[in-house]
Design an enzyme around this catalytic site. Structure first.
Site, short mmCIF file in Angstrom:
data_model
loop_
_atom_site.label_atom_id
_atom_site.label_comp_id
_atom_site.label_asym_id
_atom_site.label_seq_id
_atom_site.Cartn_x
_atom_site.Cartn_y
_atom_site.Cartn_z
N GLY A 1 -126.61 -25.59 6.80
CA GLY A 1 -127.04 -25.67 8.18
C GLY A 1 -128.01 -26.78 8.53
O GLY A 1 -128.80 -26.64 9.46
N ASN B 1 -127.16 -29.55 9.90
CA ASN B 1 -126.75 -30.02 11.23
C ASN B 1 -127.21 -29.06 12.32
O ASN B 1 -127.60 -29.48 13.41
CB ASN B 1 -125.24 -30.24 11.28
CG ASN B 1 -124.85 -31.59 10.72
OD1 ASN B 1 -125.09 -32.62 11.35
ND2 ASN B 1 -124.30 -31.59 9.51
N ILE C 1 -110.26 -23.88 9.19
CA ILE C 1 -109.40 -24.48 10.22
C ILE C 1 -108.90 -23.34 11.10
O ILE C 1 -108.37 -22.35 10.60
CB ILE C 1 -108.21 -25.23 9.56
CG1 ILE C 1 -108.75 -26.37 8.68
CG2 ILE C 1 -107.27 -25.77 10.64
CD1 ILE C 1 -107.69 -27.05 7.83
N ASN D 1 -116.65 -30.77 16.75
CA ASN D 1 -116.85 -30.69 15.29
C ASN D 1 -117.50 -31.98 14.81
O ASN D 1 -117.23 -33.05 15.35
CB ASN D 1 -115.48 -30.53 14.62
CG ASN D 1 -115.57 -30.51 13.10
OD1 ASN D 1 -116.38 -29.77 12.53
ND2 ASN D 1 -114.77 -31.32 12.43
N HIS E 1 -117.61 -34.45 11.62
CA HIS E 1 -116.89 -34.76 10.37
C HIS E 1 -117.64 -35.89 9.65
O HIS E 1 -117.99 -36.89 10.28
CB HIS E 1 -115.45 -35.18 10.67
CG HIS E 1 -114.67 -35.45 9.42
ND1 HIS E 1 -114.22 -34.42 8.61
CD2 HIS E 1 -114.32 -36.60 8.81
CE1 HIS E 1 -113.62 -34.95 7.57
NE2 HIS E 1 -113.65 -36.26 7.65
N GLU F 1 -128.54 -40.67 8.54
CA GLU F 1 -128.39 -41.83 9.45
C GLU F 1 -127.36 -41.59 10.56
O GLU F 1 -127.41 -42.24 11.58
CB GLU F 1 -127.98 -43.07 8.65
CG GLU F 1 -129.07 -43.55 7.71
CD GLU F 1 -128.68 -44.84 6.98
OE1 GLU F 1 -127.66 -45.46 7.32
OE2 GLU F 1 -129.43 -45.21 6.05
N ALA F 2 -126.42 -40.67 10.32
CA ALA F 2 -125.34 -40.52 11.31
C ALA F 2 -125.22 -39.09 11.85
O ALA F 2 -125.43 -38.86 13.05
CB ALA F 2 -124.02 -40.98 10.70
N GLU F 3 -124.94 -38.13 10.99
CA GLU F 3 -124.63 -36.77 11.50
C GLU F 3 -125.77 -36.18 12.33
O GLU F 3 -125.54 -35.70 13.44
CB GLU F 3 -124.33 -35.83 10.33
CG GLU F 3 -123.10 -36.21 9.55
CD GLU F 3 -122.75 -35.19 8.47
OE1 GLU F 3 -122.82 -33.99 8.73
OE2 GLU F 3 -122.39 -35.61 7.36
C1 GAR Z 1 -121.79 -31.76 6.78
O1 GAR Z 1 -121.82 -32.97 6.06
C2 GAR Z 1 -120.60 -31.74 7.72
O2 GAR Z 1 -120.32 -32.99 8.29
C3 GAR Z 1 -119.51 -31.31 6.79
O3 GAR Z 1 -120.11 -30.33 5.98
C4 GAR Z 1 -121.52 -30.58 5.85
C5 GAR Z 1 -122.28 -29.34 6.24
O4 GAR Z 1 -123.65 -29.49 6.00
N1 GAR Z 1 -118.37 -30.83 7.51
C6 GAR Z 1 -117.11 -30.99 7.08
O5 GAR Z 1 -116.83 -31.52 6.04
C7 GAR Z 1 -116.04 -30.43 8.03
N2 GAR Z 1 -114.77 -30.96 7.70
P1 GAR Z 1 -124.74 -28.63 6.78
O6 GAR Z 1 -124.35 -27.15 6.64
O7 GAR Z 1 -126.02 -28.92 6.03
O8 GAR Z 1 -124.79 -29.06 8.21
#
Ligand code: GAR
Length: 203
Positions: free
Chosen positions: A14, A16, A95, A110, A112, A181-183
């Site tokens: 979590g 993000n 999915i 979403n 990615h 840097e991105a997400e």
């Molecule tokens: C993140 O890097 C996200 O972009 C990826 O899983 C991670 C979750 O991390 N999602 C995918 O690969 C979806 N296809 P988080 O739980 O720390 O946010």
């Protein structure tokens, strides 16, 4: 100001989700509010994060709801119960069917961890994406926020941000850089963008 009611769906750590909450606390998401976290993994750390911010959470565990249709129906009923208007997949590793998507058409996004259309689609999730990026030897990767449709990673792109791949990167090191840097930058931005759009506010 009206706040769009947001649910964040997450399967694991979590970070993000945390980035969205941080942006909210900093006043960067004035048109929305995260009111619910849903996970398909009873052991997900995101539940601890949600509790810390007094955000309600629901567990629709994959192990308990083995049948996909029943699992999706349960998730949808939780959404309706909480009057959710907008769904954010933030590391949600399932999915969903066309039926689920059509119930929230144009209202699911979403994140990615690559520059779509590269390194995406079924089987490309989490660390696996970064392993493939390094194996292919690309010099630039990044992250993408897109609308969710019935095609895995195939919906219209909202935001992207590029990240440099460096000599000696491991999948873990690259994953962390892409997140930082991105997400964690573009996901909160996209959340505010869509909240405004759903309220008919342009720009
Ligand atoms: C993140 O890097 C996200 O972009 C990826 O899983 C991670 C979750 O991390 N999602 C995918 O690969 C979806 N296809 P988080 O739980 O720390 O946010």
């Amino acid at each position: 100001m009206r706040k769009t009611r947001i649910a964040v769906l997450c399967s694991g750590g979590g970070t993000n989700f945390q980035a969205i909450v941080n942006a909210q606390e900093a006043g960067l998401i004035p048109h929305g509010e995260v009111v619910l976290v849903v996970t398909d993994n009873a052991g997900a750390y995101v539940l601890t994060r949600a509790a810390r911010y007094h955000i309600e959470s629901a567990v629709v565990d994959k192990k308990e709801y083995k049948d996909r249709r029943l699992r999706e129906e349960k998730i949808l009923s939780v959404m309706r119960e909480k009057d959710i208007e907008f769904i954010v997949f933030a590391g949600f590793m399932t999915i969903l069917s066309a039926d689920f998507v059509s119930a929230y058409e144009g209202r699911i996004i979403n994140i990615h961890p690559a520059l779509i259309p590269s390194f995406c689609g079924p089987g490309y999730y989490g660390l696996k994406v970064h392993e493939e990026v390094l194996a292919r030897g690309v010099k630039v990767t990044g992250a993408t926020v897109h609308y969710v449709t019935e095609v895995c990673d195939g919906g219209p792109i909202l935001l992207q941000k590029a990240v440099e791949v460096r000599e000696g990167d491991t999948p873990e090191v690259l994953q962390k850089r892409v997140m930082r840097e991105a997400e964690w930058v573009i996901l909160p931005e996209a959340v505010e963008l869509v909240c405004k759009k759903l309220q008919g506010i342009e720009g």
